[in-house]
Design an enzyme around this catalytic site. Structure first.
Site, PDB file in Angstrom:
ATOM      1  N   ARG A  53       0.846  -1.208   0.000  1.00  0.00           N
ATOM      2  CA  ARG A  53       0.000   0.000   0.000  1.00  0.00           C
ATOM      3  C   ARG A  53       0.873   1.247   0.000  1.00  0.00           C
ATOM      4  O   ARG A  53       0.568   2.229  -0.663  1.00  0.00           O
ATOM      5  CB  ARG A  53      -0.937  -0.027   1.213  1.00  0.00           C
ATOM      6  CG  ARG A  53      -1.976   1.068   1.193  1.00  0.00           C
ATOM      7  CD  ARG A  53      -3.035   0.876   2.262  1.00  0.00           C
ATOM      8  NE  ARG A  53      -2.521   1.097   3.598  1.00  0.00           N
ATOM      9  CZ  ARG A  53      -3.243   0.994   4.721  1.00  0.00           C
ATOM     10  NH1 ARG A  53      -4.520   0.654   4.649  1.00  0.00           N
ATOM     11  NH2 ARG A  53      -2.712   1.212   5.893  1.00  0.00           N
ATOM     12  N   LYS A 152      -2.619   6.906   1.004  1.00  0.00           N
ATOM     13  CA  LYS A 152      -2.388   7.220   2.421  1.00  0.00           C
ATOM     14  C   LYS A 152      -1.288   8.280   2.491  1.00  0.00           C
ATOM     15  O   LYS A 152      -0.105   7.984   2.698  1.00  0.00           O
ATOM     16  CB  LYS A 152      -2.022   5.954   3.194  1.00  0.00           C
ATOM     17  CG  LYS A 152      -2.171   6.130   4.703  1.00  0.00           C
ATOM     18  CD  LYS A 152      -2.219   4.793   5.397  1.00  0.00           C
ATOM     19  CE  LYS A 152      -2.158   4.930   6.896  1.00  0.00           C
ATOM     20  NZ  LYS A 152      -3.275   5.643   7.498  1.00  0.00           N
ATOM     21  N   GLU A 185     -15.838   6.781   5.410  1.00  0.00           N
ATOM     22  CA  GLU A 185     -15.031   6.156   6.465  1.00  0.00           C
ATOM     23  C   GLU A 185     -14.896   7.129   7.617  1.00  0.00           C
ATOM     24  O   GLU A 185     -15.381   8.254   7.553  1.00  0.00           O
ATOM     25  CB  GLU A 185     -13.652   5.772   5.916  1.00  0.00           C
ATOM     26  CG  GLU A 185     -12.836   6.969   5.442  1.00  0.00           C
ATOM     27  CD  GLU A 185     -11.455   6.596   4.923  1.00  0.00           C
ATOM     28  OE1 GLU A 185     -10.977   5.490   5.203  1.00  0.00           O
ATOM     29  OE2 GLU A 185     -10.860   7.445   4.237  1.00  0.00           O
TER      30      GLU A 185
HETATM   31  N1  PMP Z   1      -9.179   5.073   7.074  1.00  0.00           N
HETATM   32  C1  PMP Z   1      -8.287   6.011   7.422  1.00  0.00           C
HETATM   33  C2  PMP Z   1      -8.504   7.414   6.973  1.00  0.00           C
HETATM   34  C3  PMP Z   1      -7.168   5.677   8.201  1.00  0.00           C
HETATM   35  O1  PMP Z   1      -6.281   6.610   8.540  1.00  0.00           O
HETATM   36  C4  PMP Z   1      -7.016   4.344   8.634  1.00  0.00           C
HETATM   37  C5  PMP Z   1      -5.868   3.975   9.524  1.00  0.00           C
HETATM   38  N2  PMP Z   1      -4.692   3.802   8.821  1.00  0.00           N
HETATM   39  C6  PMP Z   1      -7.964   3.385   8.243  1.00  0.00           C
HETATM   40  C7  PMP Z   1      -9.040   3.802   7.471  1.00  0.00           C
HETATM   41  C8  PMP Z   1      -7.827   1.940   8.645  1.00  0.00           C
HETATM   42  O2  PMP Z   1      -6.822   1.331   7.864  1.00  0.00           O
HETATM   43  P1  PMP Z   1      -5.912   0.160   8.449  1.00  0.00           P
HETATM   44  O3  PMP Z   1      -6.817  -0.943   8.828  1.00  0.00           O
HETATM   45  O4  PMP Z   1      -5.012  -0.191   7.320  1.00  0.00           O
HETATM   46  O5  PMP Z   1      -5.191   0.723   9.623  1.00  0.00           O
END
Ligand code: PMP
Length: 293
Positions: A53, A152, A185
């Site tokens: 990622r 990200k 989200e």
């Molecule tokens: N959405 C956002 C905006 C985030 O910052 C995160 C945390 N990294 C997640 C969802 C959850 O992703 P992950 O399970 O990969 O931590």
């Protein structure tokens, strides 16, 4: 923590010396990408997925990570050893590097690699037992066509604006909608709801980060439970009329949500399927740590 060792461009330095240039475009513009990673019992959970990622995010902002993936994986694992931690939260960042005061990334010849490993700071235990309270934020999630939430990036101001709304409302998380009004989200977690035997989460097209925990939970549902999991667009009303709601994230793992905008979800208690998924997720982290996969 005094013994902390932070990796910065090939060196391991103490907390006080862990500094970057004010000319780094990560600092000046939020120009960079990152990962939040978790280690369980000395094993880094789904490191390869996190690194894939990270390289994808970097690629989408034309940032070349100056290290091949296997070597970066070794840095992450080494950071656990250097910090004498077996259960930890690891923050891996690639910043554009130092440039001038203009935006042009070509003026930043050398991206920086930073790896910070620390103890976990989780939601309080009672949030897992009683369920989390959340709000629907007025701040909309970034448009996919403007700043794709699946990247990200180090630019989290959109999320922080929603987090400020949560803080003002006295709750730990905020649920963000996209400009079409669909649930996307949270500020740092993905959203799921359960209705009957179906578990629903927004698709990537709703404007979400493709969470590593989200993927693990979907995999658990398909392999270990009689329930079905679907990705579909939905509006806040649908979430409020769910049997159960939960969030997923690297730091939060699987956490029940029992109140949104002061309205109770079903009975207002963490639901049985959420509790089952919390257990199954814990089991998975233990198993992968044992098998070192
Ligand atoms: N959405 C956002 C905006 C985030 O910052 C995160 C945390 N990294 C997640 C969802 C959850 O992703 P992950 O399970 O990969 O931590």
């Amino acid at each position: 923590m005094s013994g902390m060792k932070v990796y910065i461009d090939g060196k391991w330095v103490g907390r006080k010396d862990a500094k970057v240039s004010v000319f780094d475009h990560g600092f000046l513009y939020g120009d960079g990408v990152f990962e939040g990673i978790r280690a369980y019992d000395g094993h880094v959970f789904r490191l390869n997925q996190h690194l894939k990622r990270l390289y994808r995010s970097a690629n989408l902002v034309s940032l070349k990570i100056p290290m091949p993936l296997p070597k970066l994986a070794a840095v992450v694992r080494e950071s656990l050893r250097k910090n004498n931690l077996r259960d930890a939260y690891i923050r891996l960042l690639i910043t554009r590097g130092a440039g001038d005061l203009g935006l042009d990334p070509r003026k930043c010849p050398r991206p920086s690699i930073i790896c910070i490993t620390d103890k976990l700071a989780l939601f309080p235990r009672e949030c897992y037992e009683e369920g989390l309270k959340a709000i629907f934020a007025k701040t909309k999630r970034n448009l996919t066509e403007a700043l794709d939430p699946s990247i990200k990036s180090m630019n989290y101001l959109n999320n922080i604006l929603a987090k400020i709304e949560a803080v003002k409302a006295g709750v730990p998380e905020a649920i963000m909608l996209n400009v079409q009004g669909h649930v996307s989200e949270c500020t740092g977690d993905n959203v799921f709801y359960i209705k009957g035997k179906t578990i629903v989460t927004p698709p990537v097209s709703a404007g979400v980060l493709v969470g590593i925990t989200r993927a693990a939970v979907m995999e658990i549902v398909r392999k270990k439970t009689p329930y079905r999991v679907v990705e579909k667009l939905f509006k806040p009303k649908e979430l409020l009329s769910a049997d159960e709601v939960f969030f997923t994230g690297t730091a939060a793992e699987v956490i029940p949500v029992t109140r949104i905008d002061k309205k109770s979800i079903a009975s207002g208690r963490p639901g049985p399927i959420t509790l089952e998924l919390m257990d199954l997720f814990k089991e998975l982290t233990k198993l992968e740590a044992q098998l070192k996969i």
